[in-house]
Design an enzyme around this catalytic site. Structure first.
Site, PDB file in Angstrom:
ATOM      1  N   LYS A 169      34.702 -21.344 -21.759  1.00 18.64           N
ATOM      2  CA  LYS A 169      33.034 -21.049 -21.226  1.00 18.64           C
ATOM      3  C   LYS A 169      32.307 -22.031 -21.716  1.00 18.64           C
ATOM      4  O   LYS A 169      31.882 -21.800 -22.897  1.00 18.64           O
ATOM      5  CB  LYS A 169      33.153 -19.701 -21.709  1.00 18.64           C
ATOM      6  N   GLY A 200      29.430 -19.835 -16.365  1.00 19.73           N
ATOM      7  CA  GLY A 200      28.485 -18.368 -16.512  1.00 19.73           C
ATOM      8  C   GLY A 200      27.725 -18.178 -17.597  1.00 19.73           C
ATOM      9  O   GLY A 200      27.920 -18.816 -18.702  1.00 19.73           O
ATOM     10  N   GLY A 202      26.379 -16.961 -20.973  1.00 18.94           N
ATOM     11  CA  GLY A 202      26.958 -16.343 -22.325  1.00 18.94           C
ATOM     12  C   GLY A 202      26.871 -15.155 -22.642  1.00 18.94           C
ATOM     13  O   GLY A 202      27.994 -14.224 -23.137  1.00 18.94           O
ATOM     14  N   GLY A 206      30.468 -14.935 -21.447  1.00 17.83           N
ATOM     15  CA  GLY A 206      30.800 -15.361 -22.858  1.00 17.83           C
ATOM     16  C   GLY A 206      31.050 -14.062 -23.713  1.00 17.83           C
ATOM     17  O   GLY A 206      32.086 -14.041 -24.424  1.00 17.83           O
ATOM     18  N   GLU A 244      31.459 -22.922 -35.619  1.00 17.14           N
ATOM     19  CA  GLU A 244      30.613 -24.001 -35.824  1.00 17.14           C
ATOM     20  C   GLU A 244      29.325 -23.740 -35.499  1.00 17.14           C
ATOM     21  O   GLU A 244      28.869 -23.845 -34.470  1.00 17.14           O
ATOM     22  CB  GLU A 244      31.262 -25.118 -35.149  1.00 17.14           C
ATOM     23  N   CYS A 278      23.848 -30.610 -34.519  1.00 16.68           N
ATOM     24  CA  CYS A 278      23.825 -30.141 -35.505  1.00 16.68           C
ATOM     25  C   CYS A 278      23.742 -30.231 -37.207  1.00 16.68           C
ATOM     26  O   CYS A 278      23.194 -29.763 -37.845  1.00 16.68           O
ATOM     27  CB  CYS A 278      25.203 -28.935 -35.496  1.00 16.68           C
ATOM     28  N   GLU A 376      16.383 -24.508 -38.387  1.00 14.47           N
ATOM     29  CA  GLU A 376      16.906 -25.724 -37.485  1.00 14.47           C
ATOM     30  C   GLU A 376      16.096 -25.774 -36.205  1.00 14.47           C
ATOM     31  O   GLU A 376      15.975 -24.652 -35.351  1.00 14.47           O
ATOM     32  CB  GLU A 376      18.264 -25.161 -36.973  1.00 14.47           C
TER      33      GLU A 376
HETATM   34  P1  NAP Z   1      24.170 -20.923 -28.220  1.00 15.48           P
HETATM   35  O1  NAP Z   1      22.914 -20.285 -27.480  1.00 15.48           O
HETATM   36  O2  NAP Z   1      24.476 -20.122 -29.526  1.00 15.48           O
HETATM   37  O3  NAP Z   1      24.978 -21.092 -27.191  1.00 15.48           O
HETATM   38  C1  NAP Z   1      26.408 -21.593 -27.341  1.00 15.48           C
HETATM   39  C2  NAP Z   1      27.555 -21.205 -26.229  1.00 15.48           C
HETATM   40  O4  NAP Z   1      27.575 -19.495 -26.477  1.00 15.48           O
HETATM   41  C3  NAP Z   1      27.043 -21.288 -24.947  1.00 15.48           C
HETATM   42  O5  NAP Z   1      28.109 -21.434 -23.923  1.00 15.48           O
HETATM   43  C4  NAP Z   1      26.382 -19.930 -24.543  1.00 15.48           C
HETATM   44  O6  NAP Z   1      26.373 -19.648 -23.233  1.00 15.48           O
HETATM   45  C5  NAP Z   1      27.257 -19.000 -25.169  1.00 15.48           C
HETATM   46  N1  NAP Z   1      26.690 -17.536 -25.717  1.00 15.48           N
HETATM   47  C6  NAP Z   1      25.424 -17.277 -25.689  1.00 15.48           C
HETATM   48  N2  NAP Z   1      25.206 -15.946 -25.942  1.00 15.48           N
HETATM   49  C7  NAP Z   1      26.566 -15.667 -26.092  1.00 15.48           C
HETATM   50  C8  NAP Z   1      26.990 -14.218 -26.230  1.00 15.48           C
HETATM   51  N3  NAP Z   1      26.282 -12.996 -26.524  1.00 15.48           N
HETATM   52  N4  NAP Z   1      28.281 -13.859 -26.302  1.00 15.48           N
HETATM   53  C9  NAP Z   1      29.408 -15.104 -26.105  1.00 15.48           C
HETATM   54  N5  NAP Z   1      28.751 -16.471 -25.758  1.00 15.48           N
HETATM   55  C10 NAP Z   1      27.390 -16.558 -25.572  1.00 15.48           C
HETATM   56  O7  NAP Z   1      23.846 -22.257 -28.827  1.00 15.48           O
HETATM   57  P2  NAP Z   1      23.376 -23.504 -27.987  1.00 15.48           P
HETATM   58  O8  NAP Z   1      21.698 -23.411 -27.766  1.00 15.48           O
HETATM   59  O9  NAP Z   1      23.785 -23.778 -26.678  1.00 15.48           O
HETATM   60  O10 NAP Z   1      23.585 -24.862 -28.970  1.00 15.48           O
HETATM   61  C11 NAP Z   1      22.801 -24.993 -29.808  1.00 15.48           C
HETATM   62  C12 NAP Z   1      23.369 -24.535 -31.185  1.00 15.48           C
HETATM   63  O11 NAP Z   1      24.455 -24.923 -31.591  1.00 15.48           O
HETATM   64  C13 NAP Z   1      22.452 -25.150 -32.379  1.00 15.48           C
HETATM   65  O12 NAP Z   1      22.189 -23.994 -33.417  1.00 15.48           O
HETATM   66  C14 NAP Z   1      23.694 -26.040 -33.415  1.00 15.48           C
HETATM   67  O13 NAP Z   1      23.291 -26.201 -34.642  1.00 15.48           O
HETATM   68  C15 NAP Z   1      24.661 -25.411 -32.950  1.00 15.48           C
HETATM   69  N6  NAP Z   1      25.784 -26.555 -33.118  1.00 15.48           N
HETATM   70  C16 NAP Z   1      26.813 -26.347 -33.980  1.00 15.48           C
HETATM   71  C17 NAP Z   1      27.807 -27.392 -34.076  1.00 15.48           C
HETATM   72  C18 NAP Z   1      28.627 -27.351 -35.188  1.00 15.48           C
HETATM   73  O14 NAP Z   1      29.644 -27.824 -35.062  1.00 15.48           O
HETATM   74  N7  NAP Z   1      28.443 -26.838 -36.437  1.00 15.48           N
HETATM   75  C19 NAP Z   1      27.833 -28.465 -33.196  1.00 15.48           C
HETATM   76  C20 NAP Z   1      26.921 -28.329 -32.015  1.00 15.48           C
HETATM   77  C21 NAP Z   1      25.940 -27.410 -31.956  1.00 15.48           C
HETATM   78  P3  NAP Z   1      24.942 -19.923 -22.395  1.00 15.48           P
HETATM   79  O15 NAP Z   1      24.825 -21.337 -22.376  1.00 15.48           O
HETATM   80  O16 NAP Z   1      25.365 -19.660 -21.016  1.00 15.48           O
HETATM   81  O17 NAP Z   1      23.786 -19.207 -22.771  1.00 15.48           O
END
Ligand code: NAP
Length: 469
Positions: A169, A200, A202, A206, A244, A278, A376
């Site tokens: 997803k 779709g 998250g 998700g 992650e 990240c 962050e």
């Molecule tokens: P996010 O909002 O947490 O979303 C990540 C993924 O999770 C997306 O596919 C999102 O779908 C989905 N999602 C959102 N709410 C969910 C729920 N309740 N249940 C299941 N899935 C859900 O993060 P982001 O804004 O895309 O990415 C930025 C973050 O990722 C930053 O905090 C960054 O540090 C972190 N990151 C960490 C690493 C690492 O390796 N440690 C690497 C890269 C990024 P939608 O897009 O549809 O909302």
């Protein structure tokens, strides 16, 4: 404008919801495609396909699974430029960064996992037991938008090599890279149902995928906030988790170190990919009495390196943020920094052009208790902090809820000693560029488990002891 489909059980299919989500180009702010807004039935179908494919995929010889992933690797190489263009178009990363980092990393890390597989013991004799490692089942891969290809690759490769089947997803902001990746997988001829993709929201698809009773492992990369919710969700049926999450990493510039190197390392991580990385080194710690020298070095670097323009241009370093929402979040943090009393050294304004551009900003006079030093920001913002002595630098660097990455620039032996005292999953010493095979992952609220190479494979196996003669 193209409308895409989900990939379930080896077929491209419409969502049962009949609804679609727009994909927006962050440079032009125009809608460039539509992807399915998947619902519960789509999630059920994708998980059922992966579940049905699991026994025979898990039953293949390791070399047979490896041969399929080698074909995926060939496909990534063959479609490299196309992938670069998609990342530029839907995410806004500059062309040079997309090619040299985003897509190159995926190829390099896939190769790294294949190498690691050769020394991974799937079976060993241990006391009176034969201990075997095998696939765990269906893996839910939920990925963010900032490295839209490699975040999927980092999960898909080890999960498949160790015998699991998967449902991906991807992030709603960047589904087109994921769809191209599925086309490459289709071309590689993987058996039906081994890899499935649903697009779709998250909060809907998700959430349902992560909580599905037939999912064995949730492998998630994204925000700490969503990761925490998945941790709770996994407890219902005791699913395993690979998380992650976020970071607020520090670079400690020691006395006697190469100042230009320290500035370039930290600045590049906040400028490339617009700081949406990240592991970005967003807190630069410098000796109190060398602050003025660092300010000069930062200004020089900024003047020379910051080319903010269309990410499709080869010369561009800084493109737009991925979305209007992300631009707003980062600009709010910049205002918060000013309000908290940090001083703007460069940037700090607004960018007046179409596209979700943010003015790259460096703050000095930042203290580690400020919001901009603790949270962050995920944008082109660097915080410069000072320290009195090395002990103070280490203490401040570790004073963070996160523990993802870090760096030390200074006299080699001293820098190595400091690196060992940082509570983070990665530390870069001086100009070491890192590795496509070394483990990646976080301490504390940066996550659970490790990705890449040998350690990445370990997160996806079940271990069975068979007491046989
Ligand atoms: P996010 O909002 O947490 O979303 C990540 C993924 O999770 C997306 O596919 C999102 O779908 C989905 N999602 C959102 N709410 C969910 C729920 N309740 N249940 C299941 N899935 C859900 O993060 P982001 O804004 O895309 O990415 C930025 C973050 O990722 C930053 O905090 C960054 O540090 C972190 N990151 C960490 C690493 C690492 O390796 N440690 C690497 C890269 C990024 P939608 O897009 O549809 O909302």
């Amino acid at each position: 404008m193209k409308t895409y489909q989900n990939y379930i059980n080896g077929e491209w299919v419409d969502s049962k919801s009949g609804q679609y989500t727009d994909v927006i180009n962050p440079t032009s702010e125009e809608v460039i495609a539509q992807v399915p807004t998947s619902n519960a039935e789509d999630v059920d179908n994708a998980v059922a396909a992966a579940k049905a494919a699991f026994p025979s995929w898990n039953g293949l010889a390791v070399d047979e699974r490896k041969a399929y992933l080698e074909k995926v690797l060939e496909g990534l190489k063959a479609h490299k430029e196309e992938l670069v263009d998609i990342v530029v178009e839907e995410m806004g990363a500059s062309k040079a960064f997309s090619r040299d980092n985003q897509v190159r990393k995926s190829i390099g890390e896939l190769e790294g996992s294949l190498k690691a597989l050769d020394r991974f013991n799937f079976e060993e004799r241990y006391d009176t037991a034969t201990v075997i490692k095998e696939g765990s089942g269906v893996v839910a891969c939920i990925t963010p938008w900032n490295y839209p290809l490699n975040q999927i690759q980092r999960k898909l490769t080890p999960a498949l090599l160790t015998g699991n089947t998967i449902v991906v997803k991807p992030a709603s902001d960047t589904p087109l890279t994921a769809i191209k990746f599925m086309e490459i997988i289709e071309e590689a001829g993987l058996p039906k149902g081994v890899v499935n993709l649903i697009t779709g929201r998250g909060s809907e698809a998700g959430d349902l995928l992560a909580g599905h009773e037939d999912v064995a492992i949730i492998s998630f990369t994204g925000s700490t906030e969503v990761g925490r919710g998945l941790y709770d969700k996994a407890s219902g049926s005791i699913k395993r988790l690979v998380l992650e999450l976020g970071g607020k990493s520090a670079l400690i510039a020691l006395k006697g170190g190469d100042k230009e190197l320290a500035v370039a390392k930290s600045m590049n991580t906040v400028l490339d990919n617009q700081g949406q990385t990240c592991a970005a080194l967003t807190r630069l710690f410098v000796p109190e009495d060398e602050l003025e020298d660092y300010k000069t070095a930062i200004k020089d670097f900024y003047d020379k390196e910051v080319v903010l323009d269309d990410p499709a241009d080869e010369a561009t370093k800084v493109g737009p943020m991925v979305s209007a929402k992300q631009k707003e979040t980062v600009e709010d943090y910049i205002e918060k920094g000013k309000a908290e009393g940090a001083e703007v050294l460069v940037g700090g304004g607004k960018v007046d052009r179409t596209g979700y551009y943010v003015d790259p900003t460096v703050f000095v006079n930042v203290t580690n208790d400020m919001t901009i030093a603790q949270e962050e920001i995920f944008g082109p913002v660097l915080c410069v902090l000072t320290y009195t002595d090395t002990e103070d630098a280490i203490k401040q660097a570790n004073d963070s809820p996160y523990g993802l990455s870090g760096a030390v620039v200074g006299p080699e032996e001293e820098a190595k000693a400091v690196a060992r005292q940082l509570r983070t999953g990665n530390v870069f010493v001086n100009d070491n560029p890192g590795s496509d095979q070394a483990p990646f992952g976080g301490y504390k609220m940066s996550g659970l488990g490790r990705e890449k190479g040998y350690y990445g494979l370990e997160d996806y196996v079940e271990i069975k002891a068979i007491f046989e003669n």
